[in-house]
Motif scaffolding. Sequence first.
Motif, mmCIF file in Angstrom:
data_model
loop_
_atom_site.group_PDB
_atom_site.id
_atom_site.type_symbol
_atom_site.label_atom_id
_atom_site.label_comp_id
_atom_site.label_asym_id
_atom_site.label_seq_id
_atom_site.Cartn_x
_atom_site.Cartn_y
_atom_site.Cartn_z
ATOM 1 N N GLY A 254 30.910 45.632 33.944
ATOM 2 C CA GLY A 254 32.026 44.793 34.385
ATOM 3 C C GLY A 254 31.624 43.856 35.515
ATOM 4 N N VAL B 253 31.746 39.761 35.410
ATOM 5 C CA VAL B 253 32.465 38.967 36.418
ATOM 6 C C VAL B 253 31.510 38.061 37.173
ATOM 7 C CG1 VAL B 253 33.767 39.127 38.583
ATOM 8 C CG2 VAL B 253 34.343 40.623 36.659
ATOM 9 N N GLY C 98 30.532 35.176 35.039
ATOM 10 C CA GLY C 98 31.622 34.185 34.924
ATOM 11 C C GLY C 98 31.741 33.341 36.167
ATOM 12 N N VAL C 99 31.519 33.926 37.329
ATOM 13 C CA VAL C 99 31.587 33.150 38.582
ATOM 14 C C VAL C 99 30.389 32.211 38.674
ATOM 15 C CG1 VAL C 99 31.425 33.351 41.090
ATOM 16 C CG2 VAL C 99 32.937 34.878 39.826
#
Length: 52
Positions: free
Chosen positions: A41, A45, A48-49
């Motif tokens: 996870g 994340v 994606g950032v």
Amino acid sequence: MSTSETRPGTPGTAPEVQPRYEPPPGVGKLVLWILLFLFAGIVVVAGGVYFG
């Protein structure tokens, strides 16, 4: 006792076999899976950032 009746333990009768289940996973394996999913996870994340 007629010939069609069978007693437990006599030849020709299938012994009753208890169903065998897999043992429950240990606490260490459970913690390992939780850490693996947490890490996955965080990677999603962070990706994606970074790429977003």
